[in-house]
Enzyme design. Structure first.
Site, PDB file in Angstrom:
ATOM      1  N   HIS A  75       0.901  -1.203  -0.176  1.00 62.95           N
ATOM      2  CA  HIS A  75       0.074  -0.074   0.290  1.00 62.95           C
ATOM      3  C   HIS A  75       0.961   1.376   0.089  1.00 62.95           C
ATOM      4  O   HIS A  75       2.099   1.166   0.493  1.00 62.95           O
ATOM      5  CB  HIS A  75      -0.872   0.175   1.406  1.00 62.95           C
ATOM      6  CG  HIS A  75      -1.747  -0.942   1.456  1.00 62.95           C
ATOM      7  ND1 HIS A  75      -1.570  -2.185   2.205  1.00 62.95           N
ATOM      8  CD2 HIS A  75      -3.104  -1.334   1.357  1.00 62.95           C
ATOM      9  CE1 HIS A  75      -2.318  -3.056   2.319  1.00 62.95           C
ATOM     10  NE2 HIS A  75      -3.510  -2.422   1.808  1.00 62.95           N
ATOM     11  N   ASP A  84       2.259   2.071   3.246  1.00 63.46           N
ATOM     12  CA  ASP A  84       3.119   0.991   3.952  1.00 63.46           C
ATOM     13  C   ASP A  84       4.697   1.337   3.668  1.00 63.46           C
ATOM     14  O   ASP A  84       5.534   1.176   4.554  1.00 63.46           O
ATOM     15  CB  ASP A  84       3.175  -0.076   3.210  1.00 63.46           C
ATOM     16  CG  ASP A  84       1.748  -1.162   3.148  1.00 63.46           C
ATOM     17  OD1 ASP A  84       0.989  -0.492   4.317  1.00 63.46           O
ATOM     18  OD2 ASP A  84       1.469  -1.777   2.639  1.00 63.46           O
ATOM     19  N   GLU A 124     -10.341  -7.100  -5.178  1.00 63.92           N
ATOM     20  CA  GLU A 124     -10.135  -8.088  -4.189  1.00 63.92           C
ATOM     21  C   GLU A 124     -11.536  -8.000  -3.335  1.00 63.92           C
ATOM     22  O   GLU A 124     -11.826  -7.323  -2.489  1.00 63.92           O
ATOM     23  CB  GLU A 124      -9.097  -7.784  -3.179  1.00 63.92           C
ATOM     24  CG  GLU A 124      -8.781  -8.660  -2.060  1.00 63.92           C
ATOM     25  CD  GLU A 124      -7.354  -8.383  -1.370  1.00 63.92           C
ATOM     26  OE1 GLU A 124      -6.692  -7.799  -1.993  1.00 63.92           O
ATOM     27  OE2 GLU A 124      -7.391  -8.893  -0.180  1.00 63.92           O
ATOM     28  N   GLU A 143      -8.932 -13.685  -2.385  1.00 62.94           N
ATOM     29  CA  GLU A 143      -8.161 -14.191  -1.116  1.00 62.94           C
ATOM     30  C   GLU A 143      -8.887 -15.177  -0.336  1.00 62.94           C
ATOM     31  O   GLU A 143     -10.088 -15.196  -0.153  1.00 62.94           O
ATOM     32  CB  GLU A 143      -8.131 -12.680  -0.242  1.00 62.94           C
ATOM     33  CG  GLU A 143      -7.507 -12.966   1.296  1.00 62.94           C
ATOM     34  CD  GLU A 143      -7.017 -11.745   1.892  1.00 62.94           C
ATOM     35  OE1 GLU A 143      -6.439 -10.938   1.286  1.00 62.94           O
ATOM     36  OE2 GLU A 143      -7.392 -11.614   2.996  1.00 62.94           O
ATOM     37  N   HIS A 150     -10.989 -14.482   2.659  1.00 62.38           N
ATOM     38  CA  HIS A 150     -12.206 -13.620   2.441  1.00 62.38           C
ATOM     39  C   HIS A 150     -13.223 -14.552   1.884  1.00 62.38           C
ATOM     40  O   HIS A 150     -14.351 -14.467   1.858  1.00 62.38           O
ATOM     41  CB  HIS A 150     -11.835 -12.620   1.223  1.00 62.38           C
ATOM     42  CG  HIS A 150     -10.923 -11.393   1.695  1.00 62.38           C
ATOM     43  ND1 HIS A 150     -10.627 -10.356   0.815  1.00 62.38           N
ATOM     44  CD2 HIS A 150     -10.301 -11.269   2.807  1.00 62.38           C
ATOM     45  CE1 HIS A 150      -9.719  -9.614   1.542  1.00 62.38           C
ATOM     46  NE2 HIS A 150      -9.712 -10.084   2.572  1.00 62.38           N
ATOM     47  N   ASP A 209      -4.594 -13.693  -2.931  1.00 61.24           N
ATOM     48  CA  ASP A 209      -3.954 -13.420  -1.703  1.00 61.24           C
ATOM     49  C   ASP A 209      -4.123 -14.661  -0.673  1.00 61.24           C
ATOM     50  O   ASP A 209      -5.100 -15.176  -0.216  1.00 61.24           O
ATOM     51  CB  ASP A 209      -4.745 -12.336  -1.158  1.00 61.24           C
ATOM     52  CG  ASP A 209      -4.193 -10.876  -1.341  1.00 61.24           C
ATOM     53  OD1 ASP A 209      -3.239 -10.972  -2.192  1.00 61.24           O
ATOM     54  OD2 ASP A 209      -4.502  -9.920  -0.706  1.00 61.24           O
ATOM     55  N   ASP A 238     -10.959 -12.040   9.425  1.00 62.93           N
ATOM     56  CA  ASP A 238      -9.672 -12.098   8.648  1.00 62.93           C
ATOM     57  C   ASP A 238      -8.617 -12.331   9.390  1.00 62.93           C
ATOM     58  O   ASP A 238      -7.873 -11.260   9.958  1.00 62.93           O
ATOM     59  CB  ASP A 238      -9.958 -11.097   7.803  1.00 62.93           C
ATOM     60  CG  ASP A 238      -8.959 -11.132   6.401  1.00 62.93           C
ATOM     61  OD1 ASP A 238      -8.851 -12.278   6.307  1.00 62.93           O
ATOM     62  OD2 ASP A 238      -8.785 -10.100   5.921  1.00 62.93           O
ATOM     63  N   ASP A 271      -5.995 -13.763   8.847  1.00 61.47           N
ATOM     64  CA  ASP A 271      -4.555 -13.685   7.943  1.00 61.47           C
ATOM     65  C   ASP A 271      -3.449 -14.551   8.248  1.00 61.47           C
ATOM     66  O   ASP A 271      -2.434 -14.182   8.424  1.00 61.47           O
ATOM     67  CB  ASP A 271      -4.078 -12.073   8.012  1.00 61.47           C
ATOM     68  CG  ASP A 271      -5.092 -11.099   7.341  1.00 61.47           C
ATOM     69  OD1 ASP A 271      -5.567 -11.319   6.484  1.00 61.47           O
ATOM     70  OD2 ASP A 271      -5.068 -10.237   7.626  1.00 61.47           O
ATOM     71  N   ASP A 298      -0.621 -12.461   1.922  1.00 62.57           N
ATOM     72  CA  ASP A 298      -1.147 -11.312   2.577  1.00 62.57           C
ATOM     73  C   ASP A 298      -1.487 -12.087   4.085  1.00 62.57           C
ATOM     74  O   ASP A 298      -2.696 -12.261   4.383  1.00 62.57           O
ATOM     75  CB  ASP A 298      -2.627 -11.042   1.956  1.00 62.57           C
ATOM     76  CG  ASP A 298      -3.186  -9.811   2.563  1.00 62.57           C
ATOM     77  OD1 ASP A 298      -2.782  -9.305   3.492  1.00 62.57           O
ATOM     78  OD2 ASP A 298      -4.179  -9.294   2.137  1.00 62.57           O
TER      79      ASP A 298
HETATM   80  C1  XLS Z   1      -7.820  -6.933   4.090  1.00 61.54           C
HETATM   81  C2  XLS Z   1      -7.060  -7.017   2.475  1.00 61.54           C
HETATM   82  C3  XLS Z   1      -6.084  -6.200   2.308  1.00 61.54           C
HETATM   83  C4  XLS Z   1      -5.667  -6.076   0.834  1.00 61.54           C
HETATM   84  C5  XLS Z   1      -5.001  -4.989   0.391  1.00 61.54           C
HETATM   85  O1  XLS Z   1      -8.417  -7.902   4.303  1.00 61.54           O
HETATM   86  O2  XLS Z   1      -6.800  -8.444   2.492  1.00 61.54           O
HETATM   87  O3  XLS Z   1      -4.874  -6.666   3.018  1.00 61.54           O
HETATM   88  O4  XLS Z   1      -5.216  -7.104   0.506  1.00 61.54           O
HETATM   89  O5  XLS Z   1      -5.588  -3.648   0.889  1.00 61.54           O
HETATM   90 NI    NI Z   2      -5.761  -9.185   0.783  1.00 61.97          NI
HETATM   91 NI    NI Z   3      -7.885  -9.882   3.981  1.00 58.58          NI
END
Ligand code: XLS
Ligand code: NI
Ligand code: NI
Length: 441
Positions: A106, A109, A237, A273, A276, A301, A312, A314, A344
């Site tokens: 981003h 970042d 996404e 993702e 998601h 992702d 999420d 991650d 991600d």
């Molecule tokens: C959040 C998203 C984010 C995107 C990029 O849940 O996964 O990390 O990949 O903004």
């Molecule tokens: Ni993501």
């Molecule tokens: Ni995410």
């Protein structure tokens, strides 16, 4: 020319190499062998593994109940530019040691946002120059860039879908700068994840108008990017919820419908993702299939969720059965269109050693590699494909074929049913299919 730093952050960890599954070295790949060919293409090219700048070099393990636990040595200077340079040094050291070719970022970042847009723009130019040099020195590339239009409190009511035009314009400024930066860094793709594009309550929301505004912003970004010579793909996404109660890019099917509705389907594809997908009550492979069927499987992702809770989380991928099913779809779709596999994902809050991030990425890469090899084996050496095709054999000839071609009317197929024998009971054989995966894992 800016001189890049000499400091080594990940001391004691060297280049991560493929050593095979017999190796007991925790800092080696057991399955990810970058040059090994799978269905004629090296793993490196199938995957295009990317590190996510935000999780690995910015996020320090903070959660709603407490601050970060990981103290990054590159985050110590009192000067935000120096912190950004140090962070870039750490990031490139990590990516290079992993042997990955890509990263994703981003805008903010790379360097923290300043008090004004113009000050932020200045900072972005400075870090762009620094990272350009680091890219040259290392050969590392940008898989995709994006704008973080969700963290700053100004976006609490949305970014492109904010009811206040001033905020929409501010989001536009940020997206323009992020696009400029992505193009300057040779980014191969550009992502939109609409963190605040959705609603908390329909009572105060004009959904139709907000969707029009979102499409307007995406069209403007597309036009601007193309005018600046950006040849890559734009990705949406999808995510169903979090942070908003309802997000406009709910899942792959919703995003595809939206893109087609607004005539954006030529320039946009999807970044799927895993976490998601499962939040939307789908499986990873379901979302990949939906995207692939529409010719829009752009990128991935790779972060799993926790099946006992609903957000999420991650986490790095470890589930072989799940990823193998996904790799079956992936290989049969002919891979990704323009994108790659972006981790991600973040290490857990109590993973506080600097080397933990290596274990996490090694595990993720090995999981994908092992799943890819298994899927290749299933496709080439098992009856899986034939069994699946057999289920549809009645459409390969005669009246079934005519139906597929669209040359039968409803009256005609009704007549076929009236005249013919009643349909036989044909088993779906799900358990047999499931066992094939276990056999080849
Ligand atoms: C959040 C998203 C984010 C995107 C990029 O849940 O996964 O990390 O990949 O903004
Ligand atoms: Ni993501
Ligand atoms: Ni995410």
């Amino acid at each position: 020319m800016i001189l890049t730093g000499e400091k080594e952050y990940y001391k004691g960890v060297g280049a991560i190499k493929y050593e095979g599954k017999e190796s007991n070295n925790p800092l080696a790949f057991k399955y990810y062998n970058p040059e090994q060919r799978v269905l004629g293409k090296p793993m490196r090219e199938h995957f295009k593994f990317a590190a996510a700048y935000w999780h690995s070099f910015c996020g320090q393990g903070g959660d709603p109940f407490g601050p970060g636990t990981q103290q990054f040595p590159w985050d110590q200077s009192s000067d935000p530019m120096q912190r950004a340079y140090d962070k870039a040094d750490a990031a490139f050291e990590f990516i290079t040691k992993m042997g990955f070719d890509y990263f994703c970022f981003h805008d903010i970042d790379l360097v923290e946002e300043a008090a004004s847009l113009s000050e932020t723009e200045k900072r972005l130019h400075q870090i762009e120059e620094y990272i350009t040099q680091k890219k040259k020195d290392s050969g590392v590339k940008v898989l995709w860039g994006t704008a973080n239009c969700f963290s700053n409190p100004v976006y609490m009511n949305g970014a492109a879908t904010n009811p206040d035009f001033q905020v929409v314009a501010r989001a536009g400024a940020q997206i323009k700068m992020a696009l400029d930066l992505t193009i300057a860094l040779g980014g191969e793709n550009y992502v939109f994840w609409g963190g605040r594009e959705g609603y908390m309550s329909l009572l105060n929301t004009d959904m139709g108008r907000e969707l029009d505004h979102l499409a307007q912003m995406l069209s403007m970004a597309r036009d601007y990017g193309r005018k600046q010579g950006f040849k890559g793909t734009f990705f949406i996404e999808p995510k169903p919820m979090e942070p908003m109660k309802h997000q406009y890019d709910f899942d792959a099917a919703t995003a595809i419908g939206f893109l087609k509705n607004y005539g954006l389907e030529k320039d946009f594809k999807l970044n799927i993702e895993v976490n998601h997908a499962t939040l939307a009550q789908h499986s990873f492979e379901h979302e990949l299939s939906v995207a692939a069927n529409a010719g829009m499987l752009g990128s991935i992702d790779a972060n799993r969720g926790d099946y006992q809770n609903g957000w999420d989380t991650d986490q790095f991928p470890v589930n072989l059965y799940e990823v193998t099913e996904a790799m079956l779809v992936f290989l049969q779709a002919g891979g990704l269109q323009g994108g790659g596999i972006n981790f991600d994902a973040k290490i857990r809050r109590n993973s506080t050693d600097l080397e933990d991030i290596f274990h996490a990425h090694i595990g993720g890469a090995d999981t994908f590699a092992r799943a890819l090899l298994t899927a290749e084996n299933i496709i080439t050496n098992s009856p899986y494909k034939a069994l699946r095709e057999e289920r549809y054999a009645s459409f390969d000839k005669g009246q079934g074929k005519s139906f597929e071609k669209g040359i039968l009317s409803l009256e005609e197929i009704a007549e076929i049913a009236f005249k013919g024998e009643p349909p036989k009971r044909i088993s779906g054989k799900q358990e047999r299919f499931e066992n094939i995966i276990n056999q080849f894992l």
